[in-house]
Design a protein around this motif. Sequence first.
Motif, PDB file in Angstrom:
ATOM      1  N   THR A   1     -11.790   0.610   6.494  1.00 32.92           N
ATOM      2  CA  THR A   1     -11.101   0.742   5.203  1.00 32.92           C
ATOM      3  C   THR A   1     -11.710  -0.205   4.162  1.00 32.92           C
ATOM      4  O   THR A   1     -11.766   0.113   2.976  1.00 32.92           O
ATOM      5  CB  THR A   1      -9.590   0.427   5.302  1.00 32.92           C
TER       6      THR A   1
ATOM      7  N   GLU B   1      -1.879  -5.559   0.278  1.00 31.43           N
ATOM      8  CA  GLU B   1      -3.308  -5.501  -0.025  1.00 31.43           C
ATOM      9  C   GLU B   1      -3.575  -6.408  -1.224  1.00 31.43           C
ATOM     10  O   GLU B   1      -2.770  -6.459  -2.146  1.00 31.43           O
ATOM     11  CB  GLU B   1      -3.613  -4.031  -0.388  1.00 31.43           C
TER      12      GLU B   1
ATOM     13  N   ARG C   1       0.822  -1.214   0.000  1.00 34.33           N
ATOM     14  CA  ARG C   1       0.000   0.000   0.000  1.00 34.33           C
ATOM     15  C   ARG C   1       0.858   1.267   0.000  1.00 34.33           C
ATOM     16  O   ARG C   1       0.384   2.343  -0.291  1.00 34.33           O
ATOM     17  CB  ARG C   1      -0.920   0.018   1.226  1.00 34.33           C
ATOM     18  N   GLU C   2       2.136   1.113   0.333  1.00 37.07           N
ATOM     19  CA  GLU C   2       3.020   2.281   0.373  1.00 37.07           C
ATOM     20  C   GLU C   2       3.809   2.449  -0.926  1.00 37.07           C
ATOM     21  O   GLU C   2       3.757   3.483  -1.569  1.00 37.07           O
ATOM     22  CB  GLU C   2       3.983   2.170   1.563  1.00 37.07           C
TER      23      GLU C   2
ATOM     24  N   ASP D   1      -4.447  -0.397  11.078  1.00 37.29           N
ATOM     25  CA  ASP D   1      -4.944   0.281   9.884  1.00 37.29           C
ATOM     26  C   ASP D   1      -5.426   1.697  10.178  1.00 37.29           C
ATOM     27  O   ASP D   1      -6.178   2.278   9.383  1.00 37.29           O
ATOM     28  CB  ASP D   1      -6.072  -0.542   9.253  1.00 37.29           C
TER      29      ASP D   1
ATOM     30  N   TYR E   1      -4.772   4.300   7.447  1.00 36.53           N
ATOM     31  CA  TYR E   1      -5.592   4.119   6.236  1.00 36.53           C
ATOM     32  C   TYR E   1      -7.066   4.433   6.508  1.00 36.53           C
ATOM     33  O   TYR E   1      -7.778   4.930   5.631  1.00 36.53           O
ATOM     34  CB  TYR E   1      -5.411   2.705   5.677  1.00 36.53           C
TER      35      TYR E   1
ATOM     36  N   ASP F   1      -3.018  12.682   9.985  1.00 34.82           N
ATOM     37  CA  ASP F   1      -3.147  11.231   9.817  1.00 34.82           C
ATOM     38  C   ASP F   1      -2.064  10.500  10.616  1.00 34.82           C
ATOM     39  O   ASP F   1      -1.809   9.321  10.419  1.00 34.82           O
ATOM     40  CB  ASP F   1      -3.182  10.807   8.348  1.00 34.82           C
TER      41      ASP F   1
ATOM     42  N   GLN G   1      -7.423   8.128   6.373  1.00 35.50           N
ATOM     43  CA  GLN G   1      -7.420   8.565   4.969  1.00 35.50           C
ATOM     44  C   GLN G   1      -8.759   8.310   4.291  1.00 35.50           C
ATOM     45  O   GLN G   1      -9.262   9.158   3.558  1.00 35.50           O
ATOM     46  CB  GLN G   1      -6.339   7.807   4.202  1.00 35.50           C
TER      47      GLN G   1
END
Length: 413
Positions: free
Chosen positions: A243, A32, A10-11, A306, A309, A285, A312
């Motif tokens: 998420t 993910e 995810r990064e 999480d 995320y 965040d 976000q």
Amino acid sequence: MSYVKGLKCRECNREYPVEPVYVCEFCFGPLEVIYDYNGIKKVLTKEVIEKRGQNLWRYRELLPIDGEPQVGLQSGYTPLLKADNLSRELGVKELYVKDDTVAHPTLSFKDRVVAVALTKAREFGFDTVACASTGNLAHSVSAQGAKAGFKRFIFIPATLEASKIVASLVYEPNLIAVDGNYDEVNRLCSEIANKYRWAFVNINIRPFYAEGSKTHGFEIIEQLGWKAPDNIVVPCASGSLLTKIWKSLKEFKEIGIIHDVQTRIFAAQATGCSPISTAIKQGTDVIRPVKPNTIAKSLAIGNPADGFYATQAVNESGGYGEDVSDPEIIEAIKLLARTEGIFSETAGGVTVAATKKLIESGRIARDEVTVVCITGNGLKTQEALHGQTISPYYIKPNLASFEEVLNKMKNVK
Ligand SMILES: *Cc1c(COP(=O)(O)O)cnc(C)c1O
């Protein structure tokens, strides 16, 4: 046939094949599951879904399994109830309760994630499943693991509610009660997962496990008549469910099942453990870990995996975060019970109380469609209500004794 393309960080977006791995080797970002949406689009239509069995596997192309589902054939497809009494009480036009307190084998939404995790664990060839749990995950892995014939190691904080411990022990897993809070249990489990070849559902199987939560969101859309609501209020522990509900909306849009998503996602937490909602309120965040102190033990994760995320997703959707005190949680459990006849565990009290506050503060508009996620059954956390409910009337076993009491009642309900 599987539409899974692999795993992706995810990064840094580096891709990995489908294996029991969960962090990127290069940047330590979480992995993910990614899918071939063009392929899915051709086969997964509303009509196909509607013809399938009423469990979470009706969305199977959007779940990360290769073969036939093996576990959790009784999980999912819980009711979406139009909560007219509650909406009147809260002064909003249209409110729904997504009711995960019923229809699952162990009466919480964790049966969704565990169905996917154990099916995947079997595909990977594991014979032992394990988890670090705040309670509900322990029940689900214990029960579904028993039915599927896995060896089971369940790690919990020793301070969990007595009734939650019994509800795991009855399935006779290897239950390890750790002298520490959830975050300490989880850290220990990461160490164990490195050493033993077990499928830790929320550690090395986490990317697959977490996908199960999407079905909560898919069902909301399907049950609203294939429409996304204006608002969804989601309880947060690690932040994963939130998420994944956001991902479910995007995926249904991506494959053309819905055309428009204007849904705002709201994160609900207990004041005694609110790292996610606090970050949202503060407009950052950066998640500041906390030491949990709340009756909402199933949400008591002080260092949420999480959290970043989830923050976000909330911000991207235009939602907000709210936290509520323990007395507000109790009041909200009772409110939901007396208006809708639903007995929710403390996590549901968090969602209902947060929804009330969000309506009062104008963050949720009174003329919109709002869905409140109720994720676990109140029979699991009865301790929280001891001394907090009304009392029974005690009488002798005769009519006179009953009528004596009846005459004293001021307003009979
Ligand atoms: C686990 C759990 C949640 C949310 O968990 P996440 O870690 O945020 O996905 C919500 N409600 C209940 C009852 C739970 O057990």
